[in-house]
Write a protein that holds these residues in place. Structure first.
Motif, PDB file in Angstrom:
ATOM      1  N   ARG A 230     -14.318  -9.645  35.237  1.00  0.00           N
ATOM      2  CA  ARG A 230     -15.715  -9.887  34.874  1.00  0.00           C
ATOM      3  C   ARG A 230     -16.282  -8.617  34.259  1.00  0.00           C
ATOM      4  O   ARG A 230     -16.137  -7.528  34.818  1.00  0.00           O
ATOM      5  CB  ARG A 230     -16.538 -10.292  36.087  1.00  0.00           C
ATOM      6  N   VAL A 231     -16.900  -8.773  33.104  1.00  0.00           N
ATOM      7  CA  VAL A 231     -17.554  -7.630  32.462  1.00  0.00           C
ATOM      8  C   VAL A 231     -18.945  -7.484  33.072  1.00  0.00           C
ATOM      9  O   VAL A 231     -19.784  -8.381  32.951  1.00  0.00           O
ATOM     10  CB  VAL A 231     -17.654  -7.831  30.933  1.00  0.00           C
TER      11      VAL A 231
ATOM     12  N   LYS B 235     -17.984  -1.448  32.117  1.00  0.00           N
ATOM     13  CA  LYS B 235     -17.677  -1.538  33.538  1.00  0.00           C
ATOM     14  C   LYS B 235     -17.276  -2.968  33.861  1.00  0.00           C
ATOM     15  O   LYS B 235     -17.895  -3.918  33.378  1.00  0.00           O
ATOM     16  CB  LYS B 235     -18.884  -1.122  34.387  1.00  0.00           C
ATOM     17  N   VAL B 236     -16.227  -3.103  34.699  1.00  0.00           N
ATOM     18  CA  VAL B 236     -15.708  -4.435  35.001  1.00  0.00           C
ATOM     19  C   VAL B 236     -15.495  -4.596  36.499  1.00  0.00           C
ATOM     20  O   VAL B 236     -15.464  -3.610  37.257  1.00  0.00           O
ATOM     21  CB  VAL B 236     -14.371  -4.693  34.270  1.00  0.00           C
TER      22      VAL B 236
ATOM     23  N   LEU C  75      -9.895  -2.413  44.011  1.00  0.00           N
ATOM     24  CA  LEU C  75      -9.212  -2.437  42.715  1.00  0.00           C
ATOM     25  C   LEU C  75     -10.207  -2.251  41.575  1.00  0.00           C
ATOM     26  O   LEU C  75      -9.900  -1.595  40.561  1.00  0.00           O
ATOM     27  CB  LEU C  75      -8.458  -3.754  42.540  1.00  0.00           C
ATOM     28  N   SER C  76     -11.426  -2.787  41.745  1.00  0.00           N
ATOM     29  CA  SER C  76     -12.469  -2.629  40.721  1.00  0.00           C
ATOM     30  C   SER C  76     -12.898  -1.174  40.609  1.00  0.00           C
ATOM     31  O   SER C  76     -13.080  -0.640  39.507  1.00  0.00           O
ATOM     32  CB  SER C  76     -13.685  -3.503  41.057  1.00  0.00           C
ATOM     33  N   LEU C  77     -13.062  -0.522  41.767  1.00  0.00           N
ATOM     34  CA  LEU C  77     -13.423   0.905  41.763  1.00  0.00           C
ATOM     35  C   LEU C  77     -12.326   1.736  41.106  1.00  0.00           C
ATOM     36  O   LEU C  77     -12.594   2.659  40.320  1.00  0.00           O
ATOM     37  CB  LEU C  77     -13.668   1.396  43.187  1.00  0.00           C
TER      38      LEU C  77
ATOM     39  N   LYS D 166     -11.412   3.059  30.258  1.00  0.00           N
ATOM     40  CA  LYS D 166     -12.232   4.060  29.576  1.00  0.00           C
ATOM     41  C   LYS D 166     -13.612   3.461  29.315  1.00  0.00           C
ATOM     42  O   LYS D 166     -13.731   2.385  28.736  1.00  0.00           O
ATOM     43  CB  LYS D 166     -11.588   4.463  28.254  1.00  0.00           C
ATOM     44  N   SER D 167     -14.648   4.175  29.718  1.00  0.00           N
ATOM     45  CA  SER D 167     -16.013   3.637  29.608  1.00  0.00           C
ATOM     46  C   SER D 167     -16.501   3.558  28.175  1.00  0.00           C
ATOM     47  O   SER D 167     -17.361   2.723  27.847  1.00  0.00           O
ATOM     48  CB  SER D 167     -16.980   4.497  30.426  1.00  0.00           C
TER      49      SER D 167
END
Length: 604
Positions: A448-449, A480-481, A498-500, A508-509
């Motif tokens: 999810r974005v 960020k996802v 896993l998201s963190l 890469k942001s």
């Protein structure tokens, strides 16, 4: 006395007038009874001569009204002589089409019977046929080796008729049955609620070679209303609101086109093919060669305009693995497989919505990508060999809105006769909010974005039916996802750790990382699995480049510069690696298929 004589003369005149009127009526009745069979004989003779004795016309009764210039014919039949047709067939002179006609009543208005009888001139204002039944049979033709009769229709009829003119011929509520006997099995089609109007039919010495006329008419317009049916497989229902053709303008207009499949669950239970849905408000063919279409069913037009509608492809979630190549979904494969000849110089699309859907079995959800307000042109859509020798590339230039948000400009090039089915596409996606892509990336990528702004997406891809290579440049900020997993009741559950990890170390942001530095550009290598359809192949090729840019696997460089020799070698190495991986996967799948088949055999 004078007044008495005056009254007597009035009575005499009245009696004489009555006698004259009765004689005139009796005379017209007598003329009708004499002229009607003569005119009927001339009509039958003209039809017989004009068709080289192939057709006969008959009717049960004819009423001629000389004063009003009207005539009525009842129970009319136009029938072919089977013996004459067989003789023509043996001589190689048989026509490709044979007609039958049945009409209960035919009305002729504003006719001039005396011109027909004395001057051999047939002049009629209006002919109306209501509820006629027409049967058209198409037969194969052998090469004609005999000497042809090169005379025009006028020359054939000139001894019986010197001049033929009909202002309007109107056929209302026609029932048409079309039978095609050229294939292995006869094909039968029935059309109802048709209308036909022919204007200014003129056959004389001047018009016998007039190429601006069709069947000697200035214009013939035909219209079919409310045509519908079901495909042979029962998977689709189709409908057309109206079809109208004008021979004078060479324009074919079709409105209200609908192709509706069964519900997705039912469809995929019965079919291994992709599911298509189509709607168009209107389809116009300008410069339509209706004569070639009538003879060979080839579709040839200068310009085609498709306006306001939608096209949807739903990828089958149960395709045969490795046993069937879904090359059949590629546009240039489809063009080649059309049995009839097609040629369109330009196809223009206006305001079309295109949707691609794919089902994820693991979470029982469907991902969708859509493009709205799609407008553009396709050039050189053809499968004709003579055209392909001159130009074998079909080009499409399109403008659309990805997920109804970002403006996307696209150019496709399809090679229409290359053995590898090569094609290429280039494009640019303008600024948009990345969260708009969640309806696709969540069910299909389990991602999810949460935030992110696209500054620009540029790509240049060259493909064959098996491989795709090229460059993808994905510029963005503040990405960020959240990584997802299946939750309860077909919902999503966030993988927090896993998201963190993904946001902190993997993703890469921004691209470029800092202002003033070169952005990361992905060199794309994608080997197409055999069961991937066209839209899925394009999407996954672009997605592989987007992932490289977002995950930092792409290298910073000037996107406009071509690949260096080192980069080309690297790309070739990646391609070989991807091919080997695909071959290994195919072997594993094939082994599973064999094991499944063996188990089924034992159980049976």
């Amino acid at each position: 006395m004078a007044q008495t004589r005056k009254k007597q003369w009035q009575k005499v005149l009245l009696v004489i007038s009555g006698i004259v009127a009765v004689l005139l009526v009796l005379g017209f009745l007598l003329i009708n009874s004499i002229v009607t069979p003569i005119l009927s004989k001339k009509l039958k003779s003209a039809v017989l001569k004009g068709s080289d004795s192939l057709y006969h016309i008959n009717f049960s009764k004819a009423e001629l009204h000389l004063i009003s210039g009207k005539a009525e014919l009842f129970d009319i039949t136009l029938t072919p002589d089977s013996q004459v047709y067989e003789q023509m067939k043996q001589q190689g002179k048989n026509p490709g089409y044979v007609f039958k006609l049945r009409v209960k009543r035919l009305l002729i208005s504003d006719a001039h019977p005396f011109k027909l009888y004395f001057k051999k001139e047939l002049q009629i204002g209006l002919i109306t046929l209501n509820n006629p039944e027409v049967q058209v049979s198409k037969y194969a033709q052998k090469p004609d080796t005999t000497k042809k009769d090169e005379r025009t229709l006028y020359q054939k009829l000139s001894k019986s008729l010197k001049y033929i003119n009909v202002g309007i011929i109107a056929l209302n509520n026609v029932r048409l049955t079309y039978k095609d006997y050229t294939g292995k099995k006869p094909a039968v089609y029935t059309l109802r609620n048709m209308g036909l109007k022919a204007t200014d039919l003129l056959i004389d010495s001047a018009t016998q070679t007039d190429t601006s006329r069709t069947l000697y008419c200035k214009d013939i317009t035909t219209q079919l209303n409310n045509f519908s049916g079901t495909s042979k497989t029962g998977l689709y229902k189709y409908a057309v609101k109206s079809v109208k053709l004008s021979t004078q303008t060479a324009k074919l207009t079709v409105t209200g086109i609908d192709l509706q499949p069964l519900a997705s669950k039912t469809f995929f239970a019965q079919s291994k093919d992709d599911r298509f849905m189509l709607h168009l408000d209107s389809l116009e063919l300008h410069g339509f060669d209706f004569q070639t279409f009538g003879k060979q069913q080839d579709i040839d037009a200068k310009k085609v305009i498709a306006s306001k509608g939608s096209f949807e492809v739903y990828s089958n979630p149960n395709p045969p693995i490795l046993t069937a190549d879904r090359l059949v979904t590629f546009p240039h494969w489809l063009i080649r497989q059309v049995k009839t000849g097609i040629n369109a110089d330009t196809v223009q699309v206006k305001n079309i919505k295109v949707t691609y859907k794919e089902y994820n079995k693991k979470i029982a959800k469907t991902g969708a990508i859509w493009f709205t307000n799609t407008t553009g042109r396709f050039y050189n859509i053809t499968n004709k060999k003579d055209r392909l020798k001159k130009n074998n590339i079909c080009t499409a230039k399109l403008s659309t809105y990805f997920m109804q948000t970002g403006k996307l400009s696209l150019t496709f090039h399809f090679n229409l006769n290359d053995a590898t089915y090569n094609y290429s596409y280039q494009g640019h996606l303008g600024p948009m909010d990345m969260q708009a892509a969640n309806p696709a990336v969540m069910p299909l990528g389990m991602v999810r974005v949460d935030s992110g702004k696209v500054k620009g997406l540029d790509f240049d891809i060259h493909s064959t039916q098996k491989t795709s290579t090229g460059k993808v440049t994905f510029l963005y900020n503040d990405l960020k996802v959240s990584m997802l997993k299946p939750g309860a009741n077909q919902s999503y559950q966030k993988k927090t750790l896993l998201s963190l990890f993904a946001n902190g170390l993997v993703i890469k942001s921004n691209n470029p990382d800092k202002a003033g530095t070169a952005p990361r550009v992905a060199n794309v290598v994608f080997v197409r699995p055999a069961n991937y359809p066209f839209f899925q192949t394009v999407w996954n090729t672009l997605l592989s480049g987007i992932k490289k840019c977002a995950l930092g696997k792409a290298e910073p460089k000037d996107a406009k510069k071509p690949l260096t020799d080192k980069e080309k070698k690297k790309q070739e190495k990646e391609l070989k690696k991807a091919r080997k991986k695909k071959e290994k996967e195919e072997k594993e799948h094939q082994k599973k298929l064999e094991e499944q088949a063996e188990k089924k055999k034992k159980n049976d």
